[in-house]
Design an enzyme around this catalytic site. Structure first.
Site, PDB file in Angstrom:
ATOM      1  N   ARG A  61      24.200  29.991   2.261  1.00  0.00           N
ATOM      2  CA  ARG A  61      24.736  30.407   0.957  1.00  0.00           C
ATOM      3  C   ARG A  61      26.164  30.944   1.076  1.00  0.00           C
ATOM      4  O   ARG A  61      27.010  30.736   0.204  1.00  0.00           O
ATOM      5  CB  ARG A  61      23.805  31.474   0.370  1.00  0.00           C
ATOM      6  CG  ARG A  61      24.167  31.940  -1.032  1.00  0.00           C
ATOM      7  CD  ARG A  61      23.005  32.720  -1.624  1.00  0.00           C
ATOM      8  NE  ARG A  61      23.323  33.188  -2.968  1.00  0.00           N
ATOM      9  CZ  ARG A  61      23.666  34.445  -3.252  1.00  0.00           C
ATOM     10  NH1 ARG A  61      23.746  35.356  -2.290  1.00  0.00           N
ATOM     11  NH2 ARG A  61      23.922  34.793  -4.492  1.00  0.00           N
ATOM     12  N   HIS A  99      29.245  29.720  -1.171  1.00  0.00           N
ATOM     13  CA  HIS A  99      30.012  30.633  -2.026  1.00  0.00           C
ATOM     14  C   HIS A  99      31.475  30.702  -1.593  1.00  0.00           C
ATOM     15  O   HIS A  99      32.349  30.980  -2.413  1.00  0.00           O
ATOM     16  CB  HIS A  99      29.381  32.028  -2.022  1.00  0.00           C
ATOM     17  CG  HIS A  99      28.210  32.140  -2.952  1.00  0.00           C
ATOM     18  ND1 HIS A  99      28.051  33.188  -3.823  1.00  0.00           N
ATOM     19  CD2 HIS A  99      27.146  31.319  -3.156  1.00  0.00           C
ATOM     20  CE1 HIS A  99      26.929  33.010  -4.527  1.00  0.00           C
ATOM     21  NE2 HIS A  99      26.368  31.884  -4.127  1.00  0.00           N
ATOM     22  N   ASN A 155      28.353  37.712  -6.034  1.00  0.00           N
ATOM     23  CA  ASN A 155      28.261  38.095  -4.618  1.00  0.00           C
ATOM     24  C   ASN A 155      27.833  39.534  -4.374  1.00  0.00           C
ATOM     25  O   ASN A 155      27.228  39.835  -3.342  1.00  0.00           O
ATOM     26  CB  ASN A 155      29.625  37.877  -3.937  1.00  0.00           C
ATOM     27  CG  ASN A 155      30.066  36.425  -3.959  1.00  0.00           C
ATOM     28  OD1 ASN A 155      29.253  35.519  -4.036  1.00  0.00           O
ATOM     29  ND2 ASN A 155      31.372  36.205  -3.892  1.00  0.00           N
ATOM     30  N   HIS A 160      17.778  25.588  -1.716  1.00  0.00           N
ATOM     31  CA  HIS A 160      16.845  26.629  -2.164  1.00  0.00           C
ATOM     32  C   HIS A 160      15.435  26.414  -1.628  1.00  0.00           C
ATOM     33  O   HIS A 160      14.514  27.138  -2.011  1.00  0.00           O
ATOM     34  CB  HIS A 160      16.832  26.706  -3.694  1.00  0.00           C
ATOM     35  CG  HIS A 160      18.052  27.356  -4.256  1.00  0.00           C
ATOM     36  ND1 HIS A 160      18.287  27.473  -5.616  1.00  0.00           N
ATOM     37  CD2 HIS A 160      19.118  27.942  -3.656  1.00  0.00           C
ATOM     38  CE1 HIS A 160      19.441  28.089  -5.811  1.00  0.00           C
ATOM     39  NE2 HIS A 160      19.968  28.376  -4.636  1.00  0.00           N
TER      40      HIS A 160
END
Length: 331
Positions: free
Chosen positions: A66, A70, A98, A197
């Site tokens: 992740r 990001h 975040n 996910h």
């Protein structure tokens, strides 16, 4: 004899250089074997740190994957997400998507410190993020792919862009497609990368709306399977418990597989941004969810391709960035 050997060596050198040029041109100047001679131990060092970190905390694999995502969605894959606050800029760590959510910074610090001991000022923090994401997937049972390398590190963070560019958990399918298109990614990339996910967890604050007020009418999301809905209510109350967590994939939360897509078909996608891949009335994404649910190999193949494509979003190369000594601050 010596002259013919020289010709062979010259031919091989030209062939290697030509392969480098082809690979670099396809990947924005990035090249998988970049550290082959300058830091041959890099892959081994990164993998050894990750093996230990993920053994202690299986969630860490998803957190590092992740972190790369990001980072790339904000001004490209330049490790800007790793920078702490400074007098010159506000950290992306403070941005809405975040804050109290991104994890794994200490693991990246540990990898960087070891690499600096062995081959100082050689491996960028942005490349560490890309390799750590790949190795985290591999250690979780997912596919391996060659990671093009040569990214440089940003000299600043982009707080406002972090708030604007990272897809929210309550995104509609149109929001998602738009945000992915902005990064040069298509619907195929959207569905495959959402498959990340299959590992990791989400906080109650990310899915509360689906349980209690999906459309502003104080009713739950009708697409949620009933038993799953009741289980989620016990984890996530109407108020409080914002940081209570539950797996994104209840079938195999620590294993990288295609069960995430199978769960979507059963109405057991946790986030709105998960379920809309199937229910958002976009034929392409719906078809891909079904294909990946039926065939894990096809999902793995596309996920690998999409990760390389995402890792190639606006990399800083050559003199455009730097190689940080400490991933948390500029040199």
């Amino acid at each position: 004899m010596a002259s013919s050997l020289g010709l062979v060596m010259l031919f091989l050198s030209c062939a290697i250089f030509q392969a480098f040029l082809v690979s670099s041109s396809n990947n924005g100047g990035l090249f998988p074997d970049l550290y082959q001679f300058s830091c041959p131990e890099a892959n081994e060092i990164i993998m050894s740190v990750l093996e230990e970190a993920i053994a202690k905390d299986p969630r860490m694999a998803a957190s590092l994957l992740r972190l790369h995502f990001h980072d790339c969605f904000v001004q490209g894959c330049d490790a800007s997400a790793l920078l702490d606050n400074s007098s010159a800029f506000k950290s992306e760590k403070e941005a809405g998507p975040n804050k109290n959510s991104l994890r794994g910074f200490e693991v990246i610090d540990q990898i960087k410190a070891k690499l600096e001991q062995v081959c100082p000022h050689t491996v960028s923090c942005a490349d560490i993020l890309a390799l750590a994401a790949r190795d985290s997937v591999v250690l979780s049972g997912g596919p391996y792919w060659e990671v093009p390398l040569g990214r440089r590190d940003s000299k600043r963070a982009y707080f406002n862009k972090a708030n604007a560019n990272i897809p929210a958990p309550n995104s509609t399918i149109q929001n998602l497609i738009s945000l992915y298109n902005r990064q040069g990614l298509n619907e195929k990339d959207l569905v495959a990368l959402s498959g990340a996910h299959t590992i990791g967890v989400a906080r109650c604050v990310s899915f509360r709306q689906r349980l209690y007020n999906q459309k502003g009418n104080h009713l739950p999301d009708a697409t949620l399977e009933k038993t799953y809905y009741n289980d989620l209510k016990s984890i996530c109350p109407t108020s409080g418990g914002d940081n209570n967590i539950t797996p994104l994939d209840i079938a195999s939360p620590n294993r990288f597989d295609n069960s995430y897509f199978k769960l979507l078909l059963l109405g057991k996608g946790l986030l709105n941004s998960d379920e809309v891949l199937l229910t958002g009335k976009v034929k392409k994404t719906k078809q891909l969810v079904k294909i990946y649910a039926e065939n894990e190999a096809i999902f793995f193949h596309q996920f690998s391709k999409s990760m390389v494509k995402m890792g190639n979003i606006s990399p800083l190369t050559e003199l455009k960035g730097e190689i940080r000594k400490n991933c948390r601050r500029v040199n």
